[in-house]
Structures are given as structure tokens and as C-alpha cells.
Write a protein that holds these residues in place. Structure first.
Motif, PDB file in Angstrom:
ATOM      1  N   THR A 132      24.757  57.136 -84.731  1.00 59.29           N
ATOM      2  CA  THR A 132      23.514  56.240 -84.421  1.00 59.29           C
ATOM      3  C   THR A 132      23.872  55.527 -83.318  1.00 59.29           C
ATOM      4  O   THR A 132      24.721  54.667 -83.383  1.00 59.29           O
ATOM      5  CB  THR A 132      23.062  55.478 -85.779  1.00 59.29           C
ATOM      6  OG1 THR A 132      22.951  56.424 -86.866  1.00 59.29           O
ATOM      7  CG2 THR A 132      21.564  54.641 -85.518  1.00 59.29           C
ATOM      8  N   PRO A 133      23.093  55.483 -82.151  1.00 60.85           N
ATOM      9  CA  PRO A 133      23.538  54.770 -81.102  1.00 60.85           C
ATOM     10  C   PRO A 133      23.212  53.145 -81.431  1.00 60.85           C
ATOM     11  O   PRO A 133      22.394  52.835 -82.275  1.00 60.85           O
ATOM     12  CB  PRO A 133      22.513  55.310 -79.897  1.00 60.85           C
ATOM     13  CG  PRO A 133      21.500  55.825 -80.804  1.00 60.85           C
ATOM     14  CD  PRO A 133      21.831  56.299 -81.995  1.00 60.85           C
ATOM     15  N   ARG A 134      23.768  52.397 -80.404  1.00 63.70           N
ATOM     16  CA  ARG A 134      23.555  51.006 -80.653  1.00 63.70           C
ATOM     17  C   ARG A 134      22.102  50.386 -80.197  1.00 63.70           C
ATOM     18  O   ARG A 134      21.980  49.504 -80.355  1.00 63.70           O
ATOM     19  CB  ARG A 134      24.799  50.124 -79.696  1.00 63.70           C
ATOM     20  CG  ARG A 134      26.060  50.639 -80.284  1.00 63.70           C
ATOM     21  CD  ARG A 134      27.176  49.816 -79.500  1.00 63.70           C
ATOM     22  NE  ARG A 134      27.089  48.416 -79.857  1.00 63.70           N
ATOM     23  CZ  ARG A 134      26.803  47.401 -79.159  1.00 63.70           C
ATOM     24  NH1 ARG A 134      26.115  47.677 -77.804  1.00 63.70           N
ATOM     25  NH2 ARG A 134      26.808  46.303 -79.511  1.00 63.70           N
ATOM     26  N   THR A 135      21.257  51.403 -79.737  1.00 62.23           N
ATOM     27  CA  THR A 135      19.971  50.904 -79.172  1.00 62.23           C
ATOM     28  C   THR A 135      19.297  50.419 -80.331  1.00 62.23           C
ATOM     29  O   THR A 135      18.105  49.820 -80.101  1.00 62.23           O
ATOM     30  CB  THR A 135      19.095  52.172 -78.411  1.00 62.23           C
ATOM     31  OG1 THR A 135      19.329  53.382 -79.331  1.00 62.23           O
ATOM     32  CG2 THR A 135      20.052  52.290 -77.196  1.00 62.23           C
ATOM     33  N   VAL A 136      19.497  50.788 -81.629  1.00 65.07           N
ATOM     34  CA  VAL A 136      18.803  50.428 -82.460  1.00 65.07           C
ATOM     35  C   VAL A 136      19.031  49.003 -83.288  1.00 65.07           C
ATOM     36  O   VAL A 136      18.385  48.765 -84.237  1.00 65.07           O
ATOM     37  CB  VAL A 136      18.809  51.574 -83.756  1.00 65.07           C
ATOM     38  CG1 VAL A 136      18.282  53.117 -83.219  1.00 65.07           C
ATOM     39  CG2 VAL A 136      20.166  51.643 -84.340  1.00 65.07           C
ATOM     40  N   LEU A 137      20.124  48.574 -82.712  1.00 64.09           N
ATOM     41  CA  LEU A 137      20.798  47.138 -83.200  1.00 64.09           C
ATOM     42  C   LEU A 137      19.628  46.176 -83.032  1.00 64.09           C
ATOM     43  O   LEU A 137      19.053  46.141 -81.938  1.00 64.09           O
ATOM     44  CB  LEU A 137      22.147  46.820 -82.815  1.00 64.09           C
ATOM     45  CG  LEU A 137      23.204  47.593 -83.100  1.00 64.09           C
ATOM     46  CD1 LEU A 137      24.591  47.434 -82.380  1.00 64.09           C
ATOM     47  CD2 LEU A 137      23.387  47.900 -84.776  1.00 64.09           C
ATOM     48  N   SER A 138      19.478  45.195 -83.832  1.00 66.81           N
ATOM     49  CA  SER A 138      18.664  44.109 -83.710  1.00 66.81           C
ATOM     50  C   SER A 138      18.974  43.200 -82.403  1.00 66.81           C
ATOM     51  O   SER A 138      17.896  42.845 -81.713  1.00 66.81           O
ATOM     52  CB  SER A 138      18.291  43.254 -84.787  1.00 66.81           C
ATOM     53  OG  SER A 138      19.666  42.751 -85.144  1.00 66.81           O
ATOM     54  N   ASP A 139      20.067  43.256 -81.871  1.00 66.93           N
ATOM     55  CA  ASP A 139      20.423  42.360 -81.036  1.00 66.93           C
ATOM     56  C   ASP A 139      20.829  43.078 -79.508  1.00 66.93           C
ATOM     57  O   ASP A 139      21.317  42.581 -78.593  1.00 66.93           O
ATOM     58  CB  ASP A 139      21.843  41.431 -81.191  1.00 66.93           C
ATOM     59  CG  ASP A 139      22.829  42.132 -81.822  1.00 66.93           C
ATOM     60  OD1 ASP A 139      22.826  43.403 -82.147  1.00 66.93           O
ATOM     61  OD2 ASP A 139      23.884  41.486 -81.802  1.00 66.93           O
ATOM     62  N   PHE A 140      20.471  44.375 -79.669  1.00 72.02           N
ATOM     63  CA  PHE A 140      20.989  45.140 -78.585  1.00 72.02           C
ATOM     64  C   PHE A 140      20.359  44.770 -77.297  1.00 72.02           C
ATOM     65  O   PHE A 140      20.866  44.600 -76.215  1.00 72.02           O
ATOM     66  CB  PHE A 140      20.700  46.730 -78.917  1.00 72.02           C
ATOM     67  CG  PHE A 140      21.277  47.544 -77.879  1.00 72.02           C
ATOM     68  CD1 PHE A 140      22.481  47.640 -77.426  1.00 72.02           C
ATOM     69  CD2 PHE A 140      20.146  48.124 -77.004  1.00 72.02           C
ATOM     70  CE1 PHE A 140      22.966  48.589 -76.374  1.00 72.02           C
ATOM     71  CE2 PHE A 140      20.598  49.044 -75.802  1.00 72.02           C
ATOM     72  CZ  PHE A 140      21.905  49.202 -75.558  1.00 72.02           C
ATOM     73  N   ALA A 141      18.931  44.558 -77.462  1.00 73.35           N
ATOM     74  CA  ALA A 141      18.020  44.156 -76.303  1.00 73.35           C
ATOM     75  C   ALA A 141      18.490  42.942 -75.726  1.00 73.35           C
ATOM     76  O   ALA A 141      18.839  42.829 -74.317  1.00 73.35           O
ATOM     77  CB  ALA A 141      16.544  44.187 -76.569  1.00 73.35           C
ATOM     78  N   ASP A 142      18.775  41.955 -76.424  1.00 74.49           N
ATOM     79  CA  ASP A 142      19.211  40.665 -76.024  1.00 74.49           C
ATOM     80  C   ASP A 142      20.540  40.882 -75.042  1.00 74.49           C
ATOM     81  O   ASP A 142      20.910  40.229 -74.109  1.00 74.49           O
ATOM     82  CB  ASP A 142      19.693  39.617 -77.240  1.00 74.49           C
ATOM     83  CG  ASP A 142      18.504  39.329 -77.668  1.00 74.49           C
ATOM     84  OD1 ASP A 142      17.150  39.205 -77.179  1.00 74.49           O
ATOM     85  OD2 ASP A 142      18.416  38.954 -78.840  1.00 74.49           O
ATOM     86  N   GLU A 143      21.534  41.660 -75.662  1.00 77.27           N
ATOM     87  CA  GLU A 143      22.822  41.917 -75.268  1.00 77.27           C
ATOM     88  C   GLU A 143      22.670  42.610 -73.505  1.00 77.27           C
ATOM     89  O   GLU A 143      23.364  42.113 -72.637  1.00 77.27           O
ATOM     90  CB  GLU A 143      23.738  42.966 -76.085  1.00 77.27           C
ATOM     91  CG  GLU A 143      24.908  43.392 -75.349  1.00 77.27           C
ATOM     92  CD  GLU A 143      25.661  44.378 -76.280  1.00 77.27           C
ATOM     93  OE1 GLU A 143      26.344  45.269 -75.635  1.00 77.27           O
ATOM     94  OE2 GLU A 143      25.388  44.441 -77.465  1.00 77.27           O
TER      95      GLU A 143
END
Length: 262
Positions: A117-128
């Protein structure tokens, strides 16, 4: 688009930018163009499940590449997809074969080739990613006013990416040598001539280490993550770069005067 305020060149200008950078970044991030980009990225990145999905969305890809200073690769879609698909865990992965460690940092951040599962689905990925994107795009804006300032701003983040993706000091020095902007700062600050890049790579490595030890008291790349070492490196870079620019300008003025006089 917001234009950074840099009233002076050289080290004096760098000191001014350092004192005002937080306020200037806030104004830049609040601009309409940056806000539109941020909104689109936040709304759509969570639906991206593969490298192919990412490279086929130009707006998302612009942010992804811009976050790692790779905006010039926007049209190299097949190459970027291969970098992302390969991941970073295998020694044979494309990003691990490239001396420019920005590609490894990009691939590691998105995780397409490293995890089911790519990290794009993490809740804080966009912030990062958006934090990186806004910092790097601010650097681009600074470069339109003074490219030496952009080089100096890039130093810390570029070193961090190398330290995060290369495990040996030799690999890290090759990472410095493989990043054109970072290499320029080190070469200029250390006083190497323009012909230096033409010699054998192993000899370059030895010369970088030897001069770093003599000038900074360390030959390890990781020690340049220290803010004091970075500031010393930037000061030398700014002073020597400004001196070179002044010399070139003076020489050009003299030549023009002689031609006009003739």
C-alpha cells in the motif's frame, strides 16, 4: 506570484533573507497560485495508488517532482515511473543506481515500489509533501531574484535527502557530487577551479575529503548537517561566488571600454 524580497547580494543578502524567511514564506504560501495547487493536491492525492496514476496526473506530478527539486523532469514520465515503481529497498532499484539522491528520496517518500500500500493513503502524507513543495517552490522564486540565494537555501534539504538515502560516507560524497546545485556550493566554497569536475571521480572524492578536513575540521558529509557548519559553508560560498561575479563583470566592463575606445 509573490516575489521574494532580497535587497542585497552576497552574504549580506543571505543574512537578510535568513532573518525574514519565515514571514516571506508565509506570504508566498498564501498566494492564490500556491493555494490552488495545495487544494488540488489535498483533494486528489489519496486516490493515487500507483506510479502510473501519479505520472498521468500532471498537476499532482508537478507537486511531487517540485517537492524534491526535480521539476525539470516533468516530461520524463517513463523515467519517473520507473524510479517510483522500483522503490528503494532493492540494490538493483533504479534510484539506488543514480548518484543524484533526490530520486531515491522521491521514491522512498511515495513508497509505490516498497510497500503493498503506497504512502499516498496516509493521513499526513499531503502535509508532508506539500511542506516540501512549498519550501522548494519558494527556493525557485528566490532563484529568480538571486540564484546564489537559491543554492544556499537548497543546501540543508539536499544534504538531509542524501543522509536519508545513502548509508556510507563514500556514498554520501558521491551524492553531493551527483547533485549539481549542491556540488556547486561545495566546489565554490572550497575554492576548486571550474576544471575540477573533469578529473577522475575517485580523485575528486579524495580532494573533497582532504579540503573539507583542512577547511572545516571534518571530512564526513553528515557533519555538514550541523547548522554552524552549514552557515560557514554558505558564508564561504557567498563570498567566493560574489567575488567571481565581480571579477567577471569587471573584466567584461574593461573589455567593452577597450572595444569602444578602439
Amino acid at each position: 506570484m509573490y516575489q521574494p524580497v532580497i535587497p542585497l547580494s552576497g552574504y549580506g543578502g543571505w543574512r537578510f533573507l535568513s532573518r525574514t524567511i519565515d514571514q516571506q514564506k508565509e506570504v508566498y504560501a498564501a498566494s492564490a497560485a500556491v493555494q490552488r495547487t495545495e487544494t488540488y493536491f489535498r483533494e486528489n492525492i489519496g486516490s493515487i495508488n500507483s506510479a502510473e496514476d501519479l505520472v498521468n496526473d500532471r498537476q499532482l506530478l508537478e507537486v511531487a517532482l517540485g517537492a524534491f527539486g526535480l521539476e525539470d523532469d516533468l516530461y520524463a514520465k517513463a523515467f519517473i515511473q520507473k524510479v517510483l515503481d522500483d522503490g528503494t529497498l532493492e540494490s538493483a532499484a533504479l534510484s539506488n543506481k543514480l548518484s543524484d539522491k533526490r530520486y531515491a528520496a522521491l521514491s522512498k517518500a511515495f513508497g509505490f515500489g516498497d510497500f503493498d500500500t503506497p504512502r499516498t493513503v496516509l493521513s499526513d502524507f499531503a502535509d508532508e509533501i506539500l511542506t516540501r513543495y512549498k519550501d522548494r517552490s519558494f527556493e525557485v522564486a528566490v532563484g529568480e531574484v538571486d540564484n546564489d540565494m537559491r543554492m544556499a537555501l537548497n543546501l540543508g534539504p539536499a544534504l538531509n535527502d542524501i543522509l536519508d538515502t545513502a548509508s556510507t560516507d563514500t556514498g554520501r560524497w558521491f551524492g553531493v557530487m551527483g547533485n549539481t546545485a549542491l556540488r556547486t556550493v561545495f566546489e565554490t566554497a572550497m575554492g576548486f577551479p571550474s576544471s575540477f569536475a573533469a578529473i577522475d571521480l575517485d580523485q575528486q572524492l579524495d580532494q573533497f575529503r582532504d579540503r573539507a578536513e583542512r577547511m572545516f575540521g571534518t571530512s564526513k558529509v553528515e557533519d555538514f548537517a550541523n547548522p554552524e557548519q552549514q552557515e560557514t559553508l554558505i558564508r564561504l560560498y557567498m563570498i567566493r561566488s560574489e567575488a567571481a561575479n565581480f571579477s567577471a563583470t569587471s573584466a567584461g566592463s574593461i573589455a567593452l571600454t577597450l572595444l569602444q575606445g578602439g
